[in-house]
Write a protein that holds these residues in place. Structure first.
Motif, mmCIF file in Angstrom:
data_model
loop_
_atom_site.group_PDB
_atom_site.id
_atom_site.type_symbol
_atom_site.label_atom_id
_atom_site.label_comp_id
_atom_site.label_asym_id
_atom_site.label_seq_id
_atom_site.Cartn_x
_atom_site.Cartn_y
_atom_site.Cartn_z
ATOM 1 N N GLU A 123 0.830 -1.211 0.000
ATOM 2 C CA GLU A 123 0.000 0.000 0.000
ATOM 3 C C GLU A 123 0.865 1.262 0.000
ATOM 4 O OE1 GLU A 123 -3.229 0.436 -0.309
ATOM 5 O OE2 GLU A 123 -3.869 -1.662 -0.269
ATOM 6 N N MET A 124 2.014 1.201 0.660
ATOM 7 C CA MET A 124 2.937 2.335 0.633
ATOM 8 C C MET A 124 3.474 2.559 -0.777
ATOM 9 S SD MET A 124 4.946 1.563 4.220
ATOM 10 C CE MET A 124 6.149 2.883 4.034
ATOM 11 N N ILE A 125 3.766 1.454 -1.462
ATOM 12 C CA ILE A 125 4.211 1.569 -2.854
ATOM 13 C C ILE A 125 3.084 2.109 -3.723
ATOM 14 C CG2 ILE A 125 5.067 0.294 -4.868
ATOM 15 C CD1 ILE A 125 6.364 -1.681 -2.899
ATOM 16 N N ARG A 126 1.851 1.683 -3.447
ATOM 17 C CA ARG A 126 0.687 2.188 -4.180
ATOM 18 C C ARG A 126 0.583 3.705 -4.074
ATOM 19 N NH1 ARG A 126 -4.507 0.156 -5.614
ATOM 20 N NH2 ARG A 126 -6.049 1.826 -5.755
ATOM 21 N N ASP A 127 0.737 4.201 -2.848
ATOM 22 C CA ASP A 127 0.651 5.652 -2.640
ATOM 23 C C ASP A 127 1.707 6.379 -3.457
ATOM 24 O OD1 ASP A 127 -1.443 5.292 -0.891
ATOM 25 O OD2 ASP A 127 -0.197 5.402 0.915
ATOM 26 N N LEU A 128 2.890 5.810 -3.518
ATOM 27 C CA LEU A 128 3.986 6.410 -4.286
ATOM 28 C C LEU A 128 3.664 6.425 -5.779
ATOM 29 C CD1 LEU A 128 6.947 7.439 -4.434
ATOM 30 C CD2 LEU A 128 7.660 5.045 -4.539
ATOM 31 N N ILE A 129 3.155 5.306 -6.285
ATOM 32 C CA ILE A 129 2.860 5.188 -7.713
ATOM 33 C C ILE A 129 1.738 6.138 -8.141
ATOM 34 C CG2 ILE A 129 1.950 3.663 -9.516
ATOM 35 C CD1 ILE A 129 3.240 1.314 -8.007
ATOM 36 N N LEU A 130 0.681 6.198 -7.339
ATOM 37 C CA LEU A 130 -0.530 6.899 -7.766
ATOM 38 C C LEU A 130 -0.583 8.368 -7.374
ATOM 39 C CD1 LEU A 130 -3.237 4.140 -7.105
ATOM 40 C CD2 LEU A 130 -1.959 4.622 -9.202
ATOM 41 N N ASP A 131 0.369 8.827 -6.585
ATOM 42 C CA ASP A 131 0.384 10.236 -6.178
ATOM 43 C C ASP A 131 0.497 11.134 -7.421
ATOM 44 O OD1 ASP A 131 0.940 12.791 -5.187
ATOM 45 O OD2 ASP A 131 2.106 12.017 -3.502
ATOM 46 N N PRO A 132 -0.498 12.000 -7.664
ATOM 47 C CA PRO A 132 -0.473 12.863 -8.854
ATOM 48 C C PRO A 132 0.757 13.767 -8.937
ATOM 49 C CG PRO A 132 -2.659 12.874 -7.845
ATOM 50 C CD PRO A 132 -1.742 12.173 -6.877
ATOM 51 N N LYS A 133 1.434 13.983 -7.804
ATOM 52 C CA LYS A 133 2.622 14.842 -7.815
ATOM 53 C C LYS A 133 3.836 14.146 -8.428
ATOM 54 C CE LYS A 133 2.751 15.767 -3.353
ATOM 55 N NZ LYS A 133 1.546 15.068 -2.855
ATOM 56 N N ASN A 134 3.805 12.823 -8.479
ATOM 57 C CA ASN A 134 4.970 12.071 -8.960
ATOM 58 C C ASN A 134 4.928 11.886 -10.481
ATOM 59 O OD1 ASN A 134 5.972 11.827 -6.358
ATOM 60 N ND2 ASN A 134 4.898 9.893 -5.994
ATOM 61 N N THR A 135 4.957 13.006 -11.177
ATOM 62 C CA THR A 135 4.811 12.957 -12.632
ATOM 63 C C THR A 135 6.085 12.527 -13.354
ATOM 64 O OG1 THR A 135 5.372 15.310 -12.729
ATOM 65 C CG2 THR A 135 3.025 14.740 -12.634
ATOM 66 N N ASP A 136 7.214 12.473 -12.640
ATOM 67 C CA ASP A 136 8.478 12.154 -13.304
ATOM 68 C C ASP A 136 8.911 10.708 -13.133
ATOM 69 O OD1 ASP A 136 8.904 12.476 -10.629
ATOM 70 O OD2 ASP A 136 10.755 13.645 -10.808
ATOM 71 N N ILE A 137 8.011 9.831 -12.680
ATOM 72 C CA ILE A 137 8.343 8.406 -12.603
ATOM 73 C C ILE A 137 8.480 7.859 -14.020
ATOM 74 C CG2 ILE A 137 7.539 6.108 -11.904
ATOM 75 C CD1 ILE A 137 6.104 7.350 -9.583
#
Length: 206
Positions: free
Chosen positions: A48-62
């Motif tokens: 779930e912690m990884i989910r939050d990282l993946i889906l956070d709209p702020k993380n556009t540079d993944i």
């Protein structure tokens, strides 16, 4: 030897997976089965912690490759901590998305090499393959509009429509490649009609 039943549900965001999963759970429990519900990415604290990282709209540079590997990492933990133990103890596991989503989203949607997706996820799933997968087939334009109207948009859902179309076509290709496992369900029908069709398939395998 694995004794449980592993059911996965796939489709674009807004295809109605959550509703049908709840109805499946009720049906299987009424038939005397112990049921575990889970989702990907997620299902464990780490996942779930990884989910939050993946889906956070702020993380556009993944990067697409990073995204694929994060999904696989969440999946590996999920299999190890939840799915495999539940199946080994004879339970029915219903999972909202599994490895097919990585081929659809990161492979077809993002353009990550499909062999790379397969190689990474082969390690992540540790030999676990769904007994049956339901692909809820619905026009991606309609599905994503429905989802955003209901819950708002995460980082993946904010992608342009051509991305969601590629994902949808990816799912359709997967269903054609693995018809024995992946059952295509017309998700434009009523909730009751969709559920009835799913129950027919489940009755055959339980």
């Amino acid at each position: 030897m694995r004794k449980g039943l592993f059911i996965t549900v796939e489709g674009t965001d807004g295809s109605g997976k959550t509703t049908q999963i709840k109805l499946m759970e009720e049906f299987l429990k009424s038939a005397g089965n112990e049921v575990v519900l889970s989702r990907e990415p997620g299902g464990t604290q780490i996942s779930e912690m990884i989910r939050d990282l993946i889906l956070d709209p702020k993380n556009t540079d993944i990067s697409p490759l990073t995204e694929m590997m994060l999904y696989a990492a969440a999946r590996a933990q999920h299999v190890f901590q939840v799915i495999k133990p539940a199946l080994d103890s004879g339970k029915c596991v219903i999972c909202d998305r599994f490895v097919d989503s990585s081929f659809a989203y990161q492979g077809c949607g993002r353009g990550v090499d499909l062999k790379t997706v397969a190689d990474v996820n082969r390690a992540a799933v540790d030999g676990i393959v769904p007994d049956i997968t339901f692909f809820l087939d619905i026009d991606p334009h309609l599905a994503i509009q429905r989802r955003i109207k209901t819950t708002g948009a995460d980082r993946i859902e904010q992608e342009k429509m051509d991305f969601h179309t590629r994902v949808y076509e990816g799912y359709r290709k997967m269903a054609l490649l693995y018809p024995d496992r992946i059952k295509t369900i017309d998700a434009s029908k009523s909730i009751e009609e969709i559920s009835s069709q799913i129950k027919l398939y489940l009755t055959e395998i339980i």
